[in-house]
Motif scaffolding. Structure first.
Motif, PDB file in Angstrom:
ATOM      1  N   ILE A 207      29.782 -98.312  -4.360  1.00 18.91           N
ATOM      2  CA  ILE A 207      30.722 -98.271  -5.366  1.00 18.91           C
ATOM      3  C   ILE A 207      31.251 -99.684  -5.551  1.00 18.91           C
ATOM      4  O   ILE A 207      31.668-100.368  -4.369  1.00 18.91           O
ATOM      5  CB  ILE A 207      31.886 -97.418  -5.183  1.00 18.91           C
ATOM      6  N   HIS A 210      35.981-102.737 -10.970  1.00 18.69           N
ATOM      7  CA  HIS A 210      36.045-103.762 -12.034  1.00 18.69           C
ATOM      8  C   HIS A 210      36.728-104.961 -11.515  1.00 18.69           C
ATOM      9  O   HIS A 210      37.599-105.147 -10.787  1.00 18.69           O
ATOM     10  CB  HIS A 210      36.801-103.160 -13.259  1.00 18.69           C
ATOM     11  N   GLN A 237      23.798-101.656 -18.668  1.00 17.77           N
ATOM     12  CA  GLN A 237      24.840-100.421 -18.919  1.00 17.77           C
ATOM     13  C   GLN A 237      23.977 -99.614 -19.788  1.00 17.77           C
ATOM     14  O   GLN A 237      23.322 -99.849 -20.628  1.00 17.77           O
ATOM     15  CB  GLN A 237      26.067-100.953 -19.622  1.00 17.77           C
ATOM     16  N   SER A 239      24.146 -96.319 -21.949  1.00 15.69           N
ATOM     17  CA  SER A 239      24.914 -95.148 -22.524  1.00 15.69           C
ATOM     18  C   SER A 239      24.257 -94.449 -23.316  1.00 15.69           C
ATOM     19  O   SER A 239      23.322 -94.679 -24.080  1.00 15.69           O
ATOM     20  CB  SER A 239      25.915 -95.926 -23.559  1.00 15.69           C
ATOM     21  N   ASP A 290      35.970 -98.286 -21.307  1.00 15.42           N
ATOM     22  CA  ASP A 290      36.853 -97.324 -21.159  1.00 15.42           C
ATOM     23  C   ASP A 290      37.906 -97.301 -22.278  1.00 15.42           C
ATOM     24  O   ASP A 290      38.279 -98.070 -22.845  1.00 15.42           O
ATOM     25  CB  ASP A 290      37.624 -97.626 -19.796  1.00 15.42           C
ATOM     26  N   SER A 302      33.507 -96.919 -17.120  1.00 19.27           N
ATOM     27  CA  SER A 302      33.240 -96.813 -15.702  1.00 19.27           C
ATOM     28  C   SER A 302      32.039 -95.940 -15.599  1.00 19.27           C
ATOM     29  O   SER A 302      31.761 -95.130 -16.587  1.00 19.27           O
ATOM     30  CB  SER A 302      34.503 -96.156 -15.147  1.00 19.27           C
ATOM     31  N   SER A 303      31.308 -96.051 -14.710  1.00 18.30           N
ATOM     32  CA  SER A 303      30.109 -95.073 -14.438  1.00 18.30           C
ATOM     33  C   SER A 303      30.818 -93.713 -14.348  1.00 18.30           C
ATOM     34  O   SER A 303      31.501 -93.187 -13.753  1.00 18.30           O
ATOM     35  CB  SER A 303      29.487 -95.504 -13.170  1.00 18.30           C
ATOM     36  N   SER A 304      30.036 -92.666 -15.071  1.00 20.08           N
ATOM     37  CA  SER A 304      30.107 -91.278 -15.134  1.00 20.08           C
ATOM     38  C   SER A 304      29.639 -90.779 -13.590  1.00 20.08           C
ATOM     39  O   SER A 304      28.688 -91.158 -13.160  1.00 20.08           O
ATOM     40  CB  SER A 304      29.610 -90.556 -15.964  1.00 20.08           C
ATOM     41  N   ILE A 305      30.532 -89.814 -13.204  1.00 19.53           N
ATOM     42  CA  ILE A 305      30.312 -89.219 -11.813  1.00 19.53           C
ATOM     43  C   ILE A 305      29.591 -87.911 -12.199  1.00 19.53           C
ATOM     44  O   ILE A 305      30.173 -87.040 -12.678  1.00 19.53           O
ATOM     45  CB  ILE A 305      31.320 -88.907 -10.928  1.00 19.53           C
ATOM     46  N   GLU A 306      28.288 -87.802 -11.879  1.00 20.06           N
ATOM     47  CA  GLU A 306      27.571 -86.695 -12.173  1.00 20.06           C
ATOM     48  C   GLU A 306      26.695 -86.284 -10.810  1.00 20.06           C
ATOM     49  O   GLU A 306      26.390 -86.936 -10.186  1.00 20.06           O
ATOM     50  CB  GLU A 306      26.723 -86.823 -13.485  1.00 20.06           C
TER      51      GLU A 306
END
Length: 337
Positions: A207, A210, A237, A239, A290, A302-306
């Motif tokens: 992790i 920013h 990135q 998306s 964001d 921000s990165s999505s937590i999946e």
């Protein structure tokens, strides 16, 4: 309330309805999301017998308002939930209130009414695509909004003077515990070369915040007879925009290309430092950022937590056994076939 005891307040033009909220950022922890809570303050005299409703909405906007054609808006409601707050459908004193609501209800008096929403599963976080300098109007974005209004009924036409909207955000923060530092390696075979090229890349941690520099440890072992003319390291990135289909956009937000080469039989071991910042990508259209509140700055999305894993593999035909005896198969076709 938050440590600074900040309360966000917005009132409609005819003074009949006002919204009070202790915060505007609500955290998605993957397994749960903070509920949306607040208080509506009414003016019974200004209402003139009208009811008061409050709505939580999540909207995906993919075009400017002035692009609307034949009454078809370039936006899609991903979620919409409405509650009646006045006249109250249950005794205010019997309801369960959050700490913020309890403080606001005591301070605002008998004309204050609480509201409470829970986010459904699988709604995205607040995010937007950065427009170009020539683009006007609202940007392509996922937006969350609290809308309070007074009307004769929930389905009646809403007067603009009797309604008020407050933008909120659904956000994710870095988890308290980190996983293992990412590492990946690959081997590449070349035509006319007996031995392969081996590349390994790793990071110091999983992790980054920013503004942090990302150090990429790269080892290139060139057993092949080819010369590696350049090494490029980038932060990409990715998306995914889900509307009618899954559209995927990949944009490099930081790149290092120092011109390093690796001769046959040589090994390159080097640490490349990259700094992915929105400040370095301000003029680039389509960069995901964001979601932001009015007059605030923002950052790269921000990165999505999946919950998911990717396991690379190769799907190919097996190599024929050279020692296997060749068999001839004759297929007899009828005439004129």
């Amino acid at each position: 309330m938050n440590p600074k005891n900040v309360v966000f307040k917005k009132i409609c033009k005819d003074k009949s309805v006002a919204v009070y909220m202790g915060r505007r950022d609500f955290v998605d922890r993957v397994d749960s999301v903070d509920p949306v809570d607040g208080v509506i303050l009414i003016d019974p005299e200004a209402l003139q017998g009208r009811k008061v409703f409050v709505t939580l909405s999540c909207t995906f906007r993919y075009g400017r308002d002035d692009m609307d054609v034949m009454g078809i808006a370039f936006r899609r409601e991903l979620y919409l939930s409405t509650r009646q707050v006045y006249p109250a459908l249950q005794d205010r004193e019997k309801g369960t209130h959050t700490r913020t609501q309890a403080k606001l209800l005591r301070k605002l008096g008998q004309d204050a009414y609480p509201f409470f929403f829970e986010f459904p599963d699988n709604l995205p976080c607040s995010v937007a695509l950065q427009p170009s300098a020539q683009d006007g109007g609202k940007q392509c974005a996922v937006e969350f909004e609290i809308h309070a209004f007074s009307a004769e009924s929930q389905d009646a036409k809403i007067r603009k003077r009797s309604s008020v909207k407050l933008t909120i955000r659904k956000v994710q923060y870095a988890p308290e515990t980190e996983g293992a530092a990412p590492s990946v390696e690959t081997t590449r075979d070349f035509v006319m070369s007996d031995k392969p090229l081996h590349v390994k890349a790793s990071l110091d941690k999983e992790i980054y915040y920013h503004g942090d520099c990302v150090k990429v440890h790269v080892i290139v072992t060139n057993h092949s007879s080819k010369t590696i003319k350049n090494v490029i390291v980038s932060v990409d990135q990715v998306s995914t925009v889900v509307l009618y289909s899954n559209d995927c956009y990949v944009k490099s937000v930081a790149i290092e290309e120092p011109g390093d080469s690796v001769s046959p039989g040589a090994t390159l071991q080097k640490v490349y430092t990259l700094l992915p910042l929105l400040a370095n990508n301000r003029e680039r259209r389509g960069i995901a950022v964001d979601g932001k509140l009015k007059h605030e700055d923002t950052n790269l999305a921000s990165s999505s937590i999946e919950v998911g894993v990717e396991i690379p593999f190769k799907l190919m035909h097996p190599k024929p056994d050279a020692g296997e005896q060749t068999k001839l198969l004759f297929i007899d076709h009828p005439p004129y076939c």
